[in-house]
Design a protein around this motif. Structure first.
Motif, PDB file in Angstrom:
ATOM      1  N   VAL A  11      -2.579 -10.440 -11.153  1.00 30.23           N
ATOM      2  CA  VAL A  11      -1.585  -9.377 -11.032  1.00 30.23           C
ATOM      3  C   VAL A  11      -2.028  -8.419  -9.926  1.00 30.23           C
ATOM      4  O   VAL A  11      -3.105  -7.838 -10.000  1.00 30.23           O
ATOM      5  N   LEU A  12      -1.207  -8.304  -8.890  1.00 30.19           N
ATOM      6  CA  LEU A  12      -1.489  -7.339  -7.826  1.00 30.19           C
ATOM      7  C   LEU A  12      -0.730  -6.069  -8.157  1.00 30.19           C
ATOM      8  O   LEU A  12       0.439  -6.119  -8.546  1.00 30.19           O
ATOM      9  N   ARG A  13      -1.414  -4.920  -8.028  1.00 24.15           N
ATOM     10  CA  ARG A  13      -0.763  -3.652  -8.360  1.00 24.15           C
ATOM     11  C   ARG A  13      -0.741  -2.734  -7.158  1.00 24.15           C
ATOM     12  O   ARG A  13      -1.758  -2.544  -6.503  1.00 24.15           O
ATOM     13  N   PHE A  14       0.424  -2.197  -6.875  1.00 28.76           N
ATOM     14  CA  PHE A  14       0.577  -1.239  -5.787  1.00 28.76           C
ATOM     15  C   PHE A  14       1.429  -0.099  -6.319  1.00 28.76           C
ATOM     16  O   PHE A  14       2.659  -0.220  -6.387  1.00 28.76           O
ATOM     17  N   ASP A  15       0.749   0.967  -6.747  1.00 31.43           N
ATOM     18  CA  ASP A  15       1.474   2.114  -7.262  1.00 31.43           C
ATOM     19  C   ASP A  15       2.410   1.684  -8.400  1.00 31.43           C
ATOM     20  O   ASP A  15       1.950   1.222  -9.428  1.00 31.43           O
ATOM     21  N   ARG A  16       3.728   1.752  -8.181  1.00 28.33           N
ATOM     22  CA  ARG A  16       4.670   1.436  -9.262  1.00 28.33           C
ATOM     23  C   ARG A  16       5.022  -0.049  -9.337  1.00 28.33           C
ATOM     24  O   ARG A  16       5.726  -0.493 -10.233  1.00 28.33           O
ATOM     25  N   LEU A  17       4.559  -0.793  -8.325  1.00 27.95           N
ATOM     26  CA  LEU A  17       4.926  -2.213  -8.248  1.00 27.95           C
ATOM     27  C   LEU A  17       3.807  -3.097  -8.786  1.00 27.95           C
ATOM     28  O   LEU A  17       2.637  -2.913  -8.451  1.00 27.95           O
ATOM     29  N   GLU A  18       4.184  -4.064  -9.621  1.00 26.43           N
ATOM     30  CA  GLU A  18       3.244  -5.078 -10.089  1.00 26.43           C
ATOM     31  C   GLU A  18       3.764  -6.443  -9.661  1.00 26.43           C
ATOM     32  O   GLU A  18       4.932  -6.754  -9.882  1.00 26.43           O
ATOM     33  N   LEU A  20       7.091 -12.295  -1.096  1.00 20.02           N
ATOM     34  CA  LEU A  20       6.469 -11.009  -1.448  1.00 20.02           C
ATOM     35  C   LEU A  20       4.986 -11.202  -1.769  1.00 20.02           C
ATOM     36  O   LEU A  20       4.130 -10.437  -1.329  1.00 20.02           O
ATOM     37  N   LEU A  21       4.683 -12.252  -2.518  1.00 20.39           N
ATOM     38  CA  LEU A  21       3.298 -12.513  -2.902  1.00 20.39           C
ATOM     39  C   LEU A  21       2.433 -12.791  -1.674  1.00 20.39           C
ATOM     40  O   LEU A  21       1.309 -12.302  -1.555  1.00 20.39           O
ATOM     41  N   GLU A  22       2.979 -13.567  -0.736  1.00 16.90           N
ATOM     42  CA  GLU A  22       2.222 -13.898   0.479  1.00 16.90           C
ATOM     43  C   GLU A  22       1.912 -12.627   1.272  1.00 16.90           C
ATOM     44  O   GLU A  22       0.796 -12.420   1.732  1.00 16.90           O
ATOM     45  N   LEU A  23       2.921 -11.770   1.408  1.00 18.07           N
ATOM     46  CA  LEU A  23       2.718 -10.534   2.161  1.00 18.07           C
ATOM     47  C   LEU A  23       1.763  -9.598   1.419  1.00 18.07           C
ATOM     48  O   LEU A  23       0.859  -9.013   2.006  1.00 18.07           O
ATOM     49  N   ALA A  24       1.955  -9.476   0.104  1.00 17.16           N
ATOM     50  CA  ALA A  24       1.124  -8.547  -0.676  1.00 17.16           C
ATOM     51  C   ALA A  24      -0.324  -9.033  -0.769  1.00 17.16           C
ATOM     52  O   ALA A  24      -1.253  -8.229  -0.832  1.00 17.16           O
ATOM     53  N   SER A  25      -0.517 -10.357  -0.772  1.00 16.05           N
ATOM     54  CA  SER A  25      -1.876 -10.903  -0.822  1.00 16.05           C
ATOM     55  C   SER A  25      -2.622 -10.618   0.466  1.00 16.05           C
ATOM     56  O   SER A  25      -3.835 -10.740   0.535  1.00 16.05           O
ATOM     57  N   ASN A  26      -1.865 -10.322   1.517  1.00 20.76           N
ATOM     58  CA  ASN A  26      -2.467 -10.007   2.809  1.00 20.76           C
ATOM     59  C   ASN A  26      -2.122  -8.576   3.214  1.00 20.76           C
ATOM     60  O   ASN A  26      -1.813  -8.301   4.370  1.00 20.76           O
ATOM     61  N   ALA A  27      -2.134  -7.676   2.238  1.00 21.89           N
ATOM     62  CA  ALA A  27      -1.726  -6.291   2.490  1.00 21.89           C
ATOM     63  C   ALA A  27      -2.470  -5.703   3.682  1.00 21.89           C
ATOM     64  O   ALA A  27      -3.679  -5.886   3.823  1.00 21.89           O
ATOM     65  N   GLY A  28      -1.703  -5.053   4.553  1.00 24.17           N
ATOM     66  CA  GLY A  28      -2.298  -4.423   5.726  1.00 24.17           C
ATOM     67  C   GLY A  28      -2.385  -5.361   6.921  1.00 24.17           C
ATOM     68  O   GLY A  28      -2.762  -4.951   8.012  1.00 24.17           O
ATOM     69  N   VAL A  29      -2.030  -6.634   6.709  1.00 22.52           N
ATOM     70  CA  VAL A  29      -2.108  -7.609   7.802  1.00 22.52           C
ATOM     71  C   VAL A  29      -0.695  -7.999   8.229  1.00 22.52           C
ATOM     72  O   VAL A  29       0.123  -8.384   7.392  1.00 22.52           O
ATOM     73  N   ALA A  30      -0.401  -7.882   9.526  1.00 21.85           N
ATOM     74  CA  ALA A  30       0.909  -8.290  10.025  1.00 21.85           C
ATOM     75  C   ALA A  30       0.971  -9.815  10.092  1.00 21.85           C
ATOM     76  O   ALA A  30       0.079 -10.441  10.646  1.00 21.85           O
ATOM     77  N   LEU A  31       2.006 -10.381   9.475  1.00 22.31           N
ATOM     78  CA  LEU A  31       2.174 -11.836   9.513  1.00 22.31           C
ATOM     79  C   LEU A  31       3.407 -12.158  10.342  1.00 22.31           C
ATOM     80  O   LEU A  31       4.454 -11.551  10.161  1.00 22.31           O
ATOM     81  N   SER A  32       3.277 -13.124  11.240  1.00 20.74           N
ATOM     82  CA  SER A  32       4.409 -13.474  12.099  1.00 20.74           C
ATOM     83  C   SER A  32       5.467 -14.215  11.271  1.00 20.74           C
ATOM     84  O   SER A  32       5.163 -14.785  10.222  1.00 20.74           O
TER      85      SER A  32
END
Ligand code: CA
Length: 228
Positions: free
Chosen positions: A130-137, A162-174
């Motif tokens: 479970v990835l948690r970001f403030d109000r989002l799980e 969403l999972l792919e982007l959140a798993s790489n939070a802070g990293v720009a993906l093309s």
């Protein structure tokens, strides 16, 4: 947890660049410039092997095969310069865990290494993801994204994106990279498919959290999940 990484790459400039970025993130690196050295170091108890497929003496394919034949489950991140090799890698024919096509950014490699570390840690503890970001799980096991505990109703592909982007939070993906990771190589759509899905995910998240700004557009490139 990944602490010791073997970087097997015969191009010294690429190898040094990777080592520089990985050590800056606190990883301890050992370098190999050919297949036999990669095998020796990986057998010595590495936590992760970053492996160029085009290595001298024994190539990367044979290195992976040898390690898997010995039932060594060290995670392997493959580097490849040739797009025609991707089918063999993605088909998991060679037993690698992830791959990156050259040219790549060191930041992307660092993000993949961290993702592999999370995966390795999770598989050994069987803890739910479970990835948690403030109000989002983002609940990988349930394939569910929740805002304030309420499922926002993402479709499977929207969730995967969403999972792919959140798993790489802070990293720009093309866009191209997202297409490969979320849709796979045999998908015949184009980059606009990514845009459409990002829009849907945003709409579903923003319905309950206006202006959350979690999924950021990187103009002319792709998307990034905002870090915290
Ligand atoms: Ca090479």
């Amino acid at each position: 947890m990944i602490t010791r990484i073997v970087v097997a790459e015969d191009d010294a400039s690429i190898r040094e660049l990777l080592v520089h970025h990985l050590e800056r993130e606190g990883f301890r690196c050992e370098e190999a410039a050919d297949g036999p050295a990669a095998l020796r170091l990986a057998r010595g108890g590495a936590d992760l092997l970053i492996l160029d497929l085009g290595l001298p003496v024994v190539d990367g394919f044979d290195v992976v095969r040898a390690l898997r034949r010995e039932a060594r489950d060290v995670p392997i991140l493959v580097l490849t310069a040739r797009s025609e090799e991707i089918d063999r890698i993605v088909g998991l024919e060679i037993g690698a865990d992830d791959y990156v096509v050259k040219p790549f950014s060191p930041r992307e490699i660092v993000a993949r290494v961290k993702a592999l570390g999370r995966r390795a840690g999770l598989s050994s503890t069987q803890a739910p993801v479970v990835l948690r970001f403030d109000r989002l799980e983002i609940d990988e096991a349930a394939r569910e994204a929740r805002l304030d505990g309420i499922d926002v109703g993402l479709k499977p592909r929207e969730f995967a994106l969403l999972l792919e982007l959140a798993s790489n939070a802070g990293v720009a993906l093309s866009r191209a990279s997202l297409l490969q990771r979320v849709w796979g190589f045999d998908f015949e759509g184009d980059a606009r498919t990514v845009d459409v899905h990002v829009r849907r995910v945003r709409a579903k998240l923003d319905d309950r959290a206006t202006g959350s700004g979690l999924l950021q557009t990187i103009h002319g490139f792709g998307y990034k999940f905002a870090r915290g």
